[in-house]
Design a protein around this motif. Structure first.
Motif, PDB file in Angstrom:
ATOM      1  N   ALA A 188       0.911  -1.131   0.016  1.00 49.25           N
ATOM      2  CA  ALA A 188      -0.121  -0.097   0.010  1.00 49.25           C
ATOM      3  C   ALA A 188       0.788   1.001   0.107  1.00 49.25           C
ATOM      4  O   ALA A 188       0.512   2.455  -0.434  1.00 49.25           O
ATOM      5  N   LEU A 189       2.153   1.282   0.360  1.00 47.88           N
ATOM      6  CA  LEU A 189       3.059   2.196   0.530  1.00 47.88           C
ATOM      7  C   LEU A 189       3.371   2.696  -1.049  1.00 47.88           C
ATOM      8  O   LEU A 189       3.833   3.611  -1.036  1.00 47.88           O
ATOM      9  N   TYR A 190       3.275   1.878  -1.741  1.00 54.58           N
ATOM     10  CA  TYR A 190       3.706   2.330  -3.384  1.00 54.58           C
ATOM     11  C   TYR A 190       2.419   2.879  -3.847  1.00 54.58           C
ATOM     12  O   TYR A 190       2.761   3.904  -4.449  1.00 54.58           O
ATOM     13  N   TRP A 191       1.219   2.578  -3.695  1.00 61.08           N
ATOM     14  CA  TRP A 191       0.057   3.157  -4.209  1.00 61.08           C
ATOM     15  C   TRP A 191      -0.411   4.472  -3.495  1.00 61.08           C
ATOM     16  O   TRP A 191      -1.122   5.351  -3.922  1.00 61.08           O
ATOM     17  N   ALA A 192      -0.647   3.991  -2.176  1.00 60.27           N
ATOM     18  CA  ALA A 192      -1.446   5.017  -1.210  1.00 60.27           C
ATOM     19  C   ALA A 192      -0.853   6.606  -1.416  1.00 60.27           C
ATOM     20  O   ALA A 192      -1.699   7.463  -1.630  1.00 60.27           O
ATOM     21  N   PRO A 193       0.390   6.809  -1.198  1.00 61.08           N
ATOM     22  CA  PRO A 193       0.713   8.254  -1.218  1.00 61.08           C
ATOM     23  C   PRO A 193       0.504   8.536  -2.565  1.00 61.08           C
ATOM     24  O   PRO A 193       0.046   9.850  -2.949  1.00 61.08           O
ATOM     25  N   ALA A 194       0.678   7.856  -3.674  1.00 61.78           N
ATOM     26  CA  ALA A 194       0.761   8.396  -4.907  1.00 61.78           C
ATOM     27  C   ALA A 194      -0.927   8.878  -5.219  1.00 61.78           C
ATOM     28  O   ALA A 194      -1.205   9.856  -6.072  1.00 61.78           O
ATOM     29  N   MET A 195      -1.645   8.057  -4.740  1.00 68.95           N
ATOM     30  CA  MET A 195      -3.143   8.309  -4.971  1.00 68.95           C
ATOM     31  C   MET A 195      -3.502   9.639  -4.156  1.00 68.95           C
ATOM     32  O   MET A 195      -3.955  10.536  -4.751  1.00 68.95           O
ATOM     33  N   VAL A 196      -3.074   9.863  -3.215  1.00 66.49           N
ATOM     34  CA  VAL A 196      -3.173  11.266  -2.177  1.00 66.49           C
ATOM     35  C   VAL A 196      -2.696  12.167  -3.166  1.00 66.49           C
ATOM     36  O   VAL A 196      -3.374  13.413  -3.280  1.00 66.49           O
ATOM     37  N   LEU A 197      -1.462  12.040  -3.592  1.00 62.43           N
ATOM     38  CA  LEU A 197      -0.609  13.288  -4.384  1.00 62.43           C
ATOM     39  C   LEU A 197      -1.662  13.619  -5.707  1.00 62.43           C
ATOM     40  O   LEU A 197      -1.585  14.662  -6.199  1.00 62.43           O
ATOM     41  N   ALA A 198      -2.047  12.630  -6.232  1.00 60.82           N
ATOM     42  CA  ALA A 198      -2.848  12.737  -7.569  1.00 60.82           C
ATOM     43  C   ALA A 198      -4.106  13.404  -7.321  1.00 60.82           C
ATOM     44  O   ALA A 198      -4.519  14.177  -8.022  1.00 60.82           O
ATOM     45  N   LEU A 199      -4.639  13.247  -5.946  1.00 61.32           N
ATOM     46  CA  LEU A 199      -5.987  13.804  -5.604  1.00 61.32           C
ATOM     47  C   LEU A 199      -5.748  15.112  -5.240  1.00 61.32           C
ATOM     48  O   LEU A 199      -6.443  16.263  -5.886  1.00 61.32           O
ATOM     49  N   VAL A 200      -4.645  15.471  -4.657  1.00 64.96           N
ATOM     50  CA  VAL A 200      -4.492  17.028  -4.371  1.00 64.96           C
ATOM     51  C   VAL A 200      -3.636  17.875  -5.333  1.00 64.96           C
ATOM     52  O   VAL A 200      -3.770  19.008  -5.336  1.00 64.96           O
ATOM     53  N   SER A 201      -3.194  17.041  -6.073  1.00 71.24           N
ATOM     54  CA  SER A 201      -2.540  17.903  -7.478  1.00 71.24           C
ATOM     55  C   SER A 201      -3.336  18.663  -8.341  1.00 71.24           C
ATOM     56  O   SER A 201      -4.529  18.045  -8.597  1.00 71.24           O
ATOM     57  N   SER A 202      -3.076  19.954  -8.540  1.00 68.56           N
ATOM     58  CA  SER A 202      -3.892  20.736  -9.502  1.00 68.56           C
ATOM     59  C   SER A 202      -2.930  20.899 -10.790  1.00 68.56           C
ATOM     60  O   SER A 202      -3.390  21.737 -11.589  1.00 68.56           O
TER      61      SER A 202
ATOM     62  N   LEU B  16      -6.705   9.780 -15.525  1.00 70.70           N
ATOM     63  CA  LEU B  16      -5.800   8.743 -16.048  1.00 70.70           C
ATOM     64  C   LEU B  16      -4.600   8.558 -14.903  1.00 70.70           C
ATOM     65  O   LEU B  16      -4.529   7.284 -14.759  1.00 70.70           O
ATOM     66  N   ALA B  17      -4.183   9.564 -14.488  1.00 76.86           N
ATOM     67  CA  ALA B  17      -3.322   9.063 -13.042  1.00 76.86           C
ATOM     68  C   ALA B  17      -4.030   8.248 -12.135  1.00 76.86           C
ATOM     69  O   ALA B  17      -3.449   7.310 -11.621  1.00 76.86           O
ATOM     70  N   LEU B  18      -5.421   8.621 -11.781  1.00 75.60           N
ATOM     71  CA  LEU B  18      -6.106   7.921 -10.670  1.00 75.60           C
ATOM     72  C   LEU B  18      -6.369   6.482 -11.125  1.00 75.60           C
ATOM     73  O   LEU B  18      -6.160   5.633 -10.324  1.00 75.60           O
ATOM     74  N   ILE B  19      -6.773   6.255 -12.478  1.00 75.10           N
ATOM     75  CA  ILE B  19      -7.124   4.956 -13.265  1.00 75.10           C
ATOM     76  C   ILE B  19      -5.805   4.097 -13.066  1.00 75.10           C
ATOM     77  O   ILE B  19      -5.683   2.944 -12.814  1.00 75.10           O
ATOM     78  N   SER B  20      -4.485   4.679 -13.414  1.00 74.54           N
ATOM     79  CA  SER B  20      -3.414   3.791 -13.581  1.00 74.54           C
ATOM     80  C   SER B  20      -2.920   3.453 -12.144  1.00 74.54           C
ATOM     81  O   SER B  20      -2.370   2.274 -11.855  1.00 74.54           O
ATOM     82  N   ILE B  21      -3.181   4.124 -10.949  1.00 73.73           N
ATOM     83  CA  ILE B  21      -2.980   3.854  -9.602  1.00 73.73           C
ATOM     84  C   ILE B  21      -3.950   2.553  -9.322  1.00 73.73           C
ATOM     85  O   ILE B  21      -3.569   1.825  -8.693  1.00 73.73           O
TER      86      ILE B  21
END
Lengths: 256, 294
Positions: free
Chosen positions: A22-36, A117-122
């Motif tokens: 989960a450490l591989y994908w959870a931070p990536a998901m958070v960053l993709a969600l907050v990024s504009s 697309l970033a979120l789907i890839s995650i």
């Protein structure tokens, strides 16, 4: 194309526990969600897909095929956002209605497309590096209510059952020259749907009986292979998170 | 490991009593269909029992009654002399003691990996994860499934799926192993392998009950044959007794085994007890007869 068909049991994270994975994908998901930032999202999309190809051992062609349906849906959504009716700078006029592209809409659509697309890839990363029971186990560790987890597992099993049954029945219809004439397609498809649901319900009942026969209780208990934890397992995900956070900060700093 | 321990149980099996008894058991489905009617049956411990009958005779229903999945509408079931109870705790105990392997492996396989499938029943019964893991590893070794333990069971061959189902049930260490059509959908080699695995369990003292249509297999394999017709026990006895009775077999919608047919071709009046037990015995008899005739 179904994920269970291309899932490789020998992926590179297989020796890690679902929590470490989960450490591989959870931070990536958070960053993709907050990024504009559009650039950050595209970079994340590219990075996750490179990781997916390397880690999940899934081929490029299969991975590309996985994106076909979500991309089609996203593009239709983006197209609607981009259109401006009536437009100030029209590129086409239909029935005296000027249709054009909106600048704000283009910006929003590009952000939506990149973020989706970033979120789907995650999401694909999660599904191609975890089995359903590993995801359920992780949910259990996150203290998600047991009822929700059971519903999640049951829904997954039912969809899988439905898929298997529909595939078998569709093939049997095709073997008897089904779907060959234009007028036959809709009634045949309706018949297939009815038969598939009936058969899937029966299969689900048989599966439940088999589970009861092995003392299954209210909660699904799947015991996974024991996996050792060593702190060195955290180095790669920590590096990945640091690099991604740094990239996001740079993007924000320069207003990209 | 207990599975590999040499065990001479034959004497004990002969002396042992009945593991399960059914007393005037009837079962009617909620749809109203009468599946079993007044079935009286005793399953002796340590024996290999074949349950035979045409389609719809009530074989699968009977197997599910033994495991406590179905509750009889009339009559009683007894496990080691104690009447079945259908509360949660009693059912857990019963289902541990009576393991059932279903006809269609795909309807039994529930977990996403072979390891989790073998561990499924054990995880429902026990909480000691270390012990469960040891037990799972033992059974993966025994059934030669170590290399497949991370694979999805649904993506394997029918023979491998059947081995996984057997491992999953046997890991719970049941006293009675019930198999619904164990050789269905299997090629001859995998069918033989499945029966060899079951045979090994019987040698370790387990009672086996299989439901089958294969009269040749049942004749060669079983110690006791139960013939069902339309939810009633038509005949019961040793394979020679049951398969020697052509009329009862025809009534049940089954044929005589090839060995019995061949033996009766050259000696029509051959009594049931005098039927050959295997191919070698028949060939020896025919050779002897040929020599005498010459």
């Amino acid at each position: 194309m179904w994920i269970t068909e291309i899932y490789k049991h020998n992926h590179r994270l297989q020796q890690l526990s679902p929590a470490v994975r989960a450490l591989y994908w959870a931070p990536a998901m958070v960053l993709a969600l907050v990024s504009s930032s559009v650039y950050f999202n595209w970079a994340m999309f590219a990075l996750v897909n490179i990781c997916l190809l390397e880690i999940s051992r899934v081929g490029m062609s299969n991975l590309t095929r996985l994106y076909r349906i979500p991309v089609a849906f996203i593009l239709i959504g983006c197209f609607v956002i981009v259109l401006e009716i009536p437009a100030q700078k029209a590129f086409i006029t239909i029935a005296q209605l000027p249709i054009g592209l909106s600048t704000d809409g283009l910006q929003l659509a590009s952000l939506l497309l990149s973020r989706s697309l970033a979120l789907i890839s995650i999401l694909y990363f999660i599904l191609l590096t975890n089995t359903i029971s590993e995801i359920a186990e992780l949910m259990r560790k996150c203290r998600i209510p047991a009822l929700f987890i059971d519903l999640f597992v049951i829904t997954f099993k039912f969809i899988e059952n439905l898929r298997h049954t529909s595939f078998e029945m569709y093939r049997a219809q095709k073997c008897r020259l089904g779907y060959s004439g234009n007028g036959k397609r809709i009634p045949l498809f309706a018949g297939l749907m009815a038969a598939v649901f009936h058969q899937s319900m029966q299969n689900a009942k048989l599966l439940e009986t088999a589970m009861q026969a092995r003392c299954a209780g209210e909660n699904y208990c799947f015991l996974q292979n024991e996996r050792q934890f060593v702190p060195s397992q955290l180095i790669i995900p920590a590096s990945f998170v640091s690099a991604a956070t740094l990239l996001l900060l740079i993007c924000c700093n320069y207003g990209w | 490991m207990f599975l590999l321990q040499p065990c001479s149980f034959l004497f004990a099996a002969i002396m042992a009593g009945n593991l399960i008894e059914l007393k005037a058991v009837s079962y009617r489905y909620p749809t109203g269909k009468q599946a079993l009617t007044e079935v009286d049956l005793a399953l002796p411990e340590g024996r290999k029992i074949a349950l035979m009958g045409a389609n719809g005779a009530g074989k699968s229903t009977l197997l599910l009654l033994l495991n406590g999945i179905y509750k009889p509408t009339n009559g009683e079931l007894h496990y080691r002399g104690k009447q079945y109870r259908y509360n949660r705790k009693a059912l857990q105990e019963l289902r541990q003691n009576v393991g059932i392997v279903f006809q269609e492996s795909d309807n039994q396989l529930v977990a996403p990996s072979v390891y989790e499938e073998v561990a499924f029943g054990l995880s429902n019964l026990h909480t000691d994860k270390k012990w469960i893991r040891e037990q799972v590893e033992n059974y993966l070794d025994y059934f030669d499934l170590q290399e497949l333990k991370h694979h999805s069971p649904h993506q394997l061959s029918s023979g491998q799926k059947k081995r996984i189902c057997l491992a999953s049930i046997l890991s719970m260490e049941p006293e009675l192993i019930v198999c619904d059509e164990p050789a269905s959908n299997l090629d001859p080699q995998n069918a033989r392998l499945t029966f060899e695995l079951l045979e090994a369990q019987n040698k370790n003292g387990k009672t086996l009950l299989i439901s089958t249509h294969d009269v040749n297999q049942a004749y060669a394999w079983a110690d006791l044959v139960v013939l069902l017709k339309e939810g009633r026990v038509l005949d019961m006895g040793s394979p020679k007794q049951v398969f020697g009775n052509a009329e009862a077999l025809a009534e049940a919608g089954l044929e005589q085994p090839l060995l019995v047919k061949l033996a009766r071709m050259y000696q029509p009046a051959l009594a049931a007890d005098e039927l050959p037990g295997n191919e070698t015995e028949l060939v020896n008899r025919l050779t002897k007869k040929l020599c005498t005739d010459l």
